[in-house]
Design a protein around this motif. Structure first.
Motif, PDB file in Angstrom:
ATOM      1  N   GLN A  25     -18.293  31.444 -18.065  1.00  0.00           N
ATOM      2  CA  GLN A  25     -17.271  30.985 -18.994  1.00  0.00           C
ATOM      3  C   GLN A  25     -15.936  31.591 -18.607  1.00  0.00           C
ATOM      4  OE1 GLN A  25     -17.815  28.628 -21.260  1.00  0.00           O
ATOM      5  NE2 GLN A  25     -19.941  28.593 -20.624  1.00  0.00           N
ATOM      6  N   ILE A  26     -14.869  30.839 -18.768  1.00  0.00           N
ATOM      7  CA  ILE A  26     -13.533  31.334 -18.446  1.00  0.00           C
ATOM      8  C   ILE A  26     -13.127  32.359 -19.499  1.00  0.00           C
ATOM      9  CG2 ILE A  26     -11.111  30.728 -18.122  1.00  0.00           C
ATOM     10  CD1 ILE A  26     -12.063  27.863 -17.472  1.00  0.00           C
ATOM     11  N   SER A  27     -12.732  33.542 -19.058  1.00  0.00           N
ATOM     12  CA  SER A  27     -12.272  34.567 -19.986  1.00  0.00           C
ATOM     13  C   SER A  27     -10.764  34.793 -19.882  1.00  0.00           C
ATOM     14  CB  SER A  27     -13.008  35.886 -19.745  1.00  0.00           C
ATOM     15  OG  SER A  27     -12.780  36.346 -18.429  1.00  0.00           O
ATOM     16  N   LYS A  28     -10.186  34.441 -18.703  1.00  0.00           N
ATOM     17  CA  LYS A  28      -8.753  34.658 -18.507  1.00  0.00           C
ATOM     18  C   LYS A  28      -8.225  33.666 -17.484  1.00  0.00           C
ATOM     19  CE  LYS A  28      -7.411  38.372 -16.167  1.00  0.00           C
ATOM     20  NZ  LYS A  28      -7.028  39.754 -15.817  1.00  0.00           N
ATOM     21  N   ALA A  29      -6.978  33.245 -17.668  1.00  0.00           N
ATOM     22  CA  ALA A  29      -6.301  32.390 -16.701  1.00  0.00           C
ATOM     23  C   ALA A  29      -4.940  33.000 -16.382  1.00  0.00           C
ATOM     24  CB  ALA A  29      -6.123  30.982 -17.251  1.00  0.00           C
TER      25      ALA A  29
END
Length: 174
Positions: A25-29
């Motif tokens: 899962q994406i946690s930061k961009a």
């Protein structure tokens, strides 16, 4: 008889992909925006990103026009949604690096994994097993500068279905 074996292998593969997808899962961009000329420009992007329900916190580096977007746990936001929200303000994405909580994802050239935010295909990665954090640079058009995309388009064209499937992201490990 052979059809049954092939069918069983296919089902096993689908189940394996399902297991892999539940962990990434994406946690930061980290997004570098282009076209900004002043602090009011960055403020417009900041407000637009903070208005998204999946966003927990946004930090800005005005010197580099970089926005570090921390996402809420179990967010299903897509890189495309982040890009479109920046474009709503009249600016563009020059670079997008995603940090994912990745468990049991093995980056190999032209291999992929799927999660709620899309399908990610590895392009010339460092082929090592990742146990915790995975940093991925999105290489699709609209996620890098036009110059960088033009430079890498020939290399990317060798990947099956390049640029044709919505929700598919070509990524390079960082």
């Amino acid at each position: 008889m052979k059809t049954d074996i092939v069918l069983k292998r296919f089902i096993a593969l689908v189940m394996l992909l399902g297991i892999t997808s539940s962990y990434a899962q994406i946690s930061k961009a980290e997004i570098i925006a282009t076209g900004l000329t002043c602090s009011m420009c960055s403020n417009a992007i900041n407000k637009q990103l903070k208005a998204m329900p999946e966003v927990e916190k946004v930090m800005i580096d005005l010197n580099n026009n970089t926005f570090v977007v921390n996402l809420k746990a179990n967010s299903k936001i897509t890189p495309e949604a982040l890009r479109l929200n920046i474009e709503k303000t009249g600016f563009f994405v020059g670079s997008m690096i995603l940090t994912m909580d990745a468990n049991k994802v093995e980056p190999k050239d032209n291999s992929s994994f799927k999660n709620a935010s899309g399908t990610y295909i590895f392009v010339s990665p460092d082929e090592k097993s990742v146990n915790e954090k995975l940093r991925l640079k999105v290489l699709n058009s609209g996620f890098v500068t036009k110059k960088e995309y033009k430079k890498s388009a020939k290399m990317l064209s060798k990947y099956i279905g390049f640029g044709t499937q919505e929700g598919t992201y070509y990524v390079k490990t960082i």
